[in-house]
Scaffold this motif. Structure first.
Motif, PDB file in Angstrom:
ATOM      1  N   SER A   1      49.884 -13.023 -20.046  1.00 49.01           N
ATOM      2  CA  SER A   1      48.854 -12.485 -19.609  1.00 49.01           C
ATOM      3  C   SER A   1      48.681 -14.412 -18.379  1.00 49.01           C
ATOM      4  N   LEU A   2      48.751 -15.278 -18.431  1.00 47.51           N
ATOM      5  CA  LEU A   2      48.602 -16.073 -17.105  1.00 47.51           C
ATOM      6  C   LEU A   2      49.589 -15.632 -16.438  1.00 47.51           C
ATOM      7  N   ALA A   3      51.088 -15.025 -16.150  1.00 53.15           N
ATOM      8  CA  ALA A   3      51.539 -15.523 -15.203  1.00 53.15           C
ATOM      9  C   ALA A   3      51.097 -13.652 -14.736  1.00 53.15           C
TER      10      ALA A   3
ATOM     11  N   ARG B   1      48.347 -12.938 -14.492  1.00 51.65           N
ATOM     12  CA  ARG B   1      46.977 -12.377 -13.720  1.00 51.65           C
ATOM     13  C   ARG B   1      46.515 -14.010 -12.779  1.00 51.65           C
ATOM     14  N   TYR B   2      47.417 -15.136 -13.069  1.00 54.03           N
ATOM     15  CA  TYR B   2      47.749 -16.012 -11.674  1.00 54.03           C
ATOM     16  C   TYR B   2      48.971 -16.270 -11.088  1.00 54.03           C
ATOM     17  N   GLY B   3      49.831 -16.167 -11.814  1.00 55.60           N
ATOM     18  CA  GLY B   3      50.993 -16.046 -11.108  1.00 55.60           C
ATOM     19  C   GLY B   3      50.995 -15.092 -10.175  1.00 55.60           C
TER      20      GLY B   3
ATOM     21  N   GLY C   1      49.427 -11.987  -9.935  1.00 55.72           N
ATOM     22  CA  GLY C   1      48.209 -11.938  -9.393  1.00 55.72           C
ATOM     23  C   GLY C   1      48.035 -10.415  -9.637  1.00 55.72           C
TER      24      GLY C   1
ATOM     25  N   SER D   1      46.397  -7.175 -12.427  1.00 59.11           N
ATOM     26  CA  SER D   1      45.877  -6.500 -12.739  1.00 59.11           C
ATOM     27  C   SER D   1      45.542  -6.048 -13.963  1.00 59.11           C
TER      28      SER D   1
ATOM     29  N   ARG E   1      49.423  -6.619 -21.715  1.00 61.66           N
ATOM     30  CA  ARG E   1      49.070  -7.994 -21.994  1.00 61.66           C
ATOM     31  C   ARG E   1      49.653  -8.831 -23.769  1.00 61.66           C
TER      32      ARG E   1
END
Length: 86
Positions: A25-27, A29-31, A33, A35, A41
């Motif tokens: 989920s973090l990779a 979304r934030y790594g 970009g 969605s 997820r």
């Protein structure tokens, strides 16, 4: 505090599934970009449910090996990440 071996194995498989779910989920979304849908997820958790319902009750088969399920969880996580990016 003594934890029985069966419980310790279940906790290890659950920890791998939880860690892979959070990392995916973090990779995404934030790594990267991207969605991604919640179904993508949460795919590592589906492998954990497979372990609970298929792996624990099958005595004497290869499905009983918790390392197999941990590796499968990691493989599904990597595959899901590749699918979401493509």
């Amino acid at each position: 505090m003594h934890i029985p071996d069966e419980v310790a194995v279940d906790l290890r498989v659950a920890a791998v599934a939880a860690g892979c779910t959070v990392a995916l989920s973090l990779a995404l979304r934030y790594g990267l970009g991207v969605s991604a849908s919640p179904l993508l997820r949460l795919s590592p958790v589906a492998v954990y449910f497979g372990y609970l319902f298929l792996g624990k009750g099958s005595t004497g088969s290869a499905f009983e090996n918790p390392r197999l399920w941990m590796l499968l969880t990691v493989a599904v996580t990597v595959g899901t990440g590749a699918y979401a990016v493509a």
